[in-house]
Design a protein around this motif. Structure first.
Motif, PDB file in Angstrom:
ATOM      1  N   GLN A  32       0.834  -1.201   0.000  1.00 59.06           N
ATOM      2  CA  GLN A  32       0.000   0.000   0.000  1.00 59.06           C
ATOM      3  C   GLN A  32       0.867   1.248   0.000  1.00 59.06           C
ATOM      4  O   GLN A  32       0.577   2.235  -0.682  1.00 59.06           O
ATOM      5  CB  GLN A  32      -0.926   0.027   1.214  1.00 59.06           C
ATOM      6  CG  GLN A  32      -1.842   1.273   1.229  1.00 59.06           C
ATOM      7  CD  GLN A  32      -2.626   1.391   2.507  1.00 59.06           C
ATOM      8  OE1 GLN A  32      -2.352   0.719   3.488  1.00 59.06           O
ATOM      9  NE2 GLN A  32      -3.601   2.281   2.523  1.00 59.06           N
ATOM     10  N   ASP A  34       2.141   1.763  -3.445  1.00 62.08           N
ATOM     11  CA  ASP A  34       1.070   2.228  -4.326  1.00 62.08           C
ATOM     12  C   ASP A  34       0.764   3.696  -4.105  1.00 62.08           C
ATOM     13  O   ASP A  34       0.289   4.398  -4.994  1.00 62.08           O
ATOM     14  CB  ASP A  34      -0.210   1.414  -4.097  1.00 62.08           C
ATOM     15  CG  ASP A  34      -0.080  -0.009  -4.619  1.00 62.08           C
ATOM     16  OD1 ASP A  34       0.783  -0.234  -5.488  1.00 62.08           O
ATOM     17  OD2 ASP A  34      -0.824  -0.889  -4.140  1.00 62.08           O
ATOM     18  N   ASP A  65       0.023   8.469  -6.016  1.00 64.06           N
ATOM     19  CA  ASP A  65      -1.325   7.926  -6.162  1.00 64.06           C
ATOM     20  C   ASP A  65      -2.383   8.992  -5.946  1.00 64.06           C
ATOM     21  O   ASP A  65      -3.482   8.906  -6.466  1.00 64.06           O
ATOM     22  CB  ASP A  65      -1.521   6.784  -5.163  1.00 64.06           C
ATOM     23  CG  ASP A  65      -2.796   6.006  -5.412  1.00 64.06           C
ATOM     24  OD1 ASP A  65      -3.162   5.872  -6.580  1.00 64.06           O
ATOM     25  OD2 ASP A  65      -3.404   5.541  -4.438  1.00 64.06           O
ATOM     26  N   ARG A  88      -7.579   8.604  -6.255  1.00 64.74           N
ATOM     27  CA  ARG A  88      -6.729   7.459  -5.951  1.00 64.74           C
ATOM     28  C   ARG A  88      -7.089   6.263  -6.815  1.00 64.74           C
ATOM     29  O   ARG A  88      -8.261   6.019  -7.093  1.00 64.74           O
ATOM     30  CB  ARG A  88      -6.876   7.059  -4.476  1.00 64.74           C
ATOM     31  CG  ARG A  88      -6.258   8.042  -3.512  1.00 64.74           C
ATOM     32  CD  ARG A  88      -6.485   7.634  -2.068  1.00 64.74           C
ATOM     33  NE  ARG A  88      -6.009   6.283  -1.771  1.00 64.74           N
ATOM     34  CZ  ARG A  88      -4.746   5.968  -1.545  1.00 64.74           C
ATOM     35  NH1 ARG A  88      -3.800   6.912  -1.618  1.00 64.74           N
ATOM     36  NH2 ARG A  88      -4.399   4.735  -1.270  1.00 64.74           N
ATOM     37  N   GLN A 103      -6.315   3.253  -5.748  1.00 62.65           N
ATOM     38  CA  GLN A 103      -6.688   2.269  -4.741  1.00 62.65           C
ATOM     39  C   GLN A 103      -7.970   2.716  -4.028  1.00 62.65           C
ATOM     40  O   GLN A 103      -8.096   3.878  -3.650  1.00 62.65           O
ATOM     41  CB  GLN A 103      -5.562   2.103  -3.713  1.00 62.65           C
ATOM     42  CG  GLN A 103      -4.219   1.722  -4.301  1.00 62.65           C
ATOM     43  CD  GLN A 103      -4.233   0.354  -4.958  1.00 62.65           C
ATOM     44  OE1 GLN A 103      -4.904  -0.560  -4.493  1.00 62.65           O
ATOM     45  NE2 GLN A 103      -3.502   0.218  -6.055  1.00 62.65           N
ATOM     46  N   SER A 136      -9.078   2.858  -1.126  1.00 63.69           N
ATOM     47  CA  SER A 136      -8.744   2.851   0.297  1.00 63.69           C
ATOM     48  C   SER A 136      -8.146   4.199   0.659  1.00 63.69           C
ATOM     49  O   SER A 136      -7.668   4.936  -0.205  1.00 63.69           O
ATOM     50  CB  SER A 136      -7.751   1.729   0.613  1.00 63.69           C
ATOM     51  OG  SER A 136      -6.534   1.924  -0.097  1.00 63.69           O
ATOM     52  N   HIS A 173     -12.233   7.714  -5.657  1.00 69.61           N
ATOM     53  CA  HIS A 173     -11.709   6.546  -6.352  1.00 69.61           C
ATOM     54  C   HIS A 173     -11.788   6.727  -7.865  1.00 69.61           C
ATOM     55  O   HIS A 173     -12.847   7.067  -8.407  1.00 69.61           O
ATOM     56  CB  HIS A 173     -12.494   5.288  -5.945  1.00 69.61           C
ATOM     57  CG  HIS A 173     -11.940   4.031  -6.529  1.00 69.61           C
ATOM     58  ND1 HIS A 173     -12.720   3.088  -7.174  1.00 69.61           N
ATOM     59  CD2 HIS A 173     -10.671   3.551  -6.580  1.00 69.61           C
ATOM     60  CE1 HIS A 173     -11.959   2.091  -7.587  1.00 69.61           C
ATOM     61  NE2 HIS A 173     -10.711   2.348  -7.242  1.00 69.61           N
TER      62      HIS A 173
END
Length: 396
Positions: A14, A17, A21, A226, A228, A230, A322
């Protein structure tokens, strides 16, 4: 592999990433300015048919109608300066980095890069083609599309012809002059420029969004897209929190009248008596200002800031979005610790003013190097490996 090992591996992934990001309107604008490689545009908000308008300007190149092929001068950099960066070494004792890299100011985004890894920031300047390649990845382009779509929800795009750096900077001031009354009446504004002098260095940035909440608090909202689905790692979160805190410091300084005319003219090396272009004067008149020279624009801006009713920013928040689902991930309310911010900022600026050499990441953040394009050539990594090998040899 046991559960704890698997969890640690996921956390490390993570963290990897998270490198590049998160993106925001202000970051995309600042990065394109630093690279001088993306469209020569600036935002200028105007009310047309109940909708705000974003005014882009054409850079002073071969033709005022060519927006995509010209080098942007509004950043305060000379075109030749960038061409020469690759030939400059990492260390030159005779000049501090501001002089060496021909910088009249620093951007908030550049300082955010520095808070992630200072060595990477320096290498990005020395090798702009590497940075440019990194910015062409699919995630960055998707982030640009999302931000543009969101921008166009409240703004139309018009263009103003510019011929000089003074024209470009005057448009930024006119942009702010036009957004101030909108904000005072409770409307949301986006891409609000901020600037000021900290530790003797002129710093510029662009706030993504300013608005009032139901409690009447002035909120700075920074959109981050992002790949990801999250929330970011603690390392990336630290960078993002530093960014919005620095925006607040600069905005509050403007509201309090801390920015003076000499700050703008002297640090950016602008000509106070430079006559503004016809396009800039025409647009100024359209929004209710009669300005003939750059000094007129500065005076109008400073007077308006002195008389306006804008408060300091009350609340800082990061909105994570996202890219894939185009849905919200979450909102992070950021506490503001001015004392710590000033300590961190002073430390970063000490490099630019020549008080110390550039530093890489601490050993606990060495995982950042795994995704860095400069890992194989970085002096900091080489020195760290050399020390590690020496310690190993000593043990043996």
């Amino acid at each position: 592999m046991d559960a704890s090992g698997s969890q640690q591996q996921q956390q490390q992934q993570q963290q990897l990433d998270d490198d590049w990001d998160d993106f925001s309107d202000s970051e995309l604008l600042d990065i394109s300015t630093e690279l001088q490689s993306i469209d020569s545009q600036q935002a200028l908000v105007d009310k047309t048919d109940g909708k705000q308008s974003m005014v882009g300007f054409d850079s002073p190149c071969e033709s005022s109608t060519s927006m995509h092929d010209c080098t942007k001068e509004s950043s305060g950099h000379q075109t030749g300066d960038v061409r020469g960066l690759k030939r400059k070494s990492l260390h030159e004792d005779s000049l501090n980095p501001m002089q060496r890299f021909s910088k009249r100011h620093l951007s908030v985004t550049l300082l955010c890069d520095q808070s992630w890894c200072e060595m990477k920031t320096v290498y990005n300047i020395l090798k702009p083609h590497v940075k440019r390649k990194e910015m062409q990845c699919a995630e960055v382009q998707m982030g640009i599309d999302i931000h543009l779509s969101r921008e166009l929800e409240i703004q139309d795009v018009i263009h103003v012809d510019i011929r000089t750096r003074e024209d470009a900077e005057a448009l930024k001031l006119l942009n702010m002059l036009n957004m101030i009354p909108l904000l005072e009446t409770g409307k949301c504004v986006r891409e609000f420029p901020v600037f000021g002098v900290q530790e003797g260095v002129f710093i510029m940035g662009v706030i993504d969004e300013l608005m009032y909440n139901q409690k009447g608090e002035l909120v700075l909202n920074e959109l981050k897209t992002r790949k990801q689905h999250s929330m970011p790692s603690s390392a990336q979160d630290k960078v993002n929190c530093f960014q919005v805190a620095l925006y607040k410091l600069l905005f509050d300084g403007l509201v309090r009248g801390e920015v003076k005319k000499d700050h703008i003219l002297d640090h950016l090396k602008l000509r106070s008596h430079q006559v503004l272009g016809a396009g800039v004067q025409a647009h100024a008149k359209k929004i209710g200002y009669h300005v003939a020279t750059f000094e007129d624009a500065v005076d109008a801006f400073l007077l308006t800031m002195t008389c306006c009713d804008l408060p300091c920013i009350d609340l800082l928040q990061l909105e994570y979005y996202h890219q894939g689902s185009k849905g919200s991930i979450g909102i992070r309310v950021v506490p503001f610790d001015e004392a710590q911010l000033r300590v961190d900022l002073k430390g970063y600026l000490e490099y630019w003013t020549g008080q110390r050499e550039p530093k890489g990441v601490d050993i606990e953040d060495a995982w950042k190097c795994r995704s860095c394009l400069y890992e194989q050539t970085c002096d900091w990594v080489k020195n760290r490996l050399q020390i590690s090998n020496q310690k190993a040899a000593g043990v043996n």
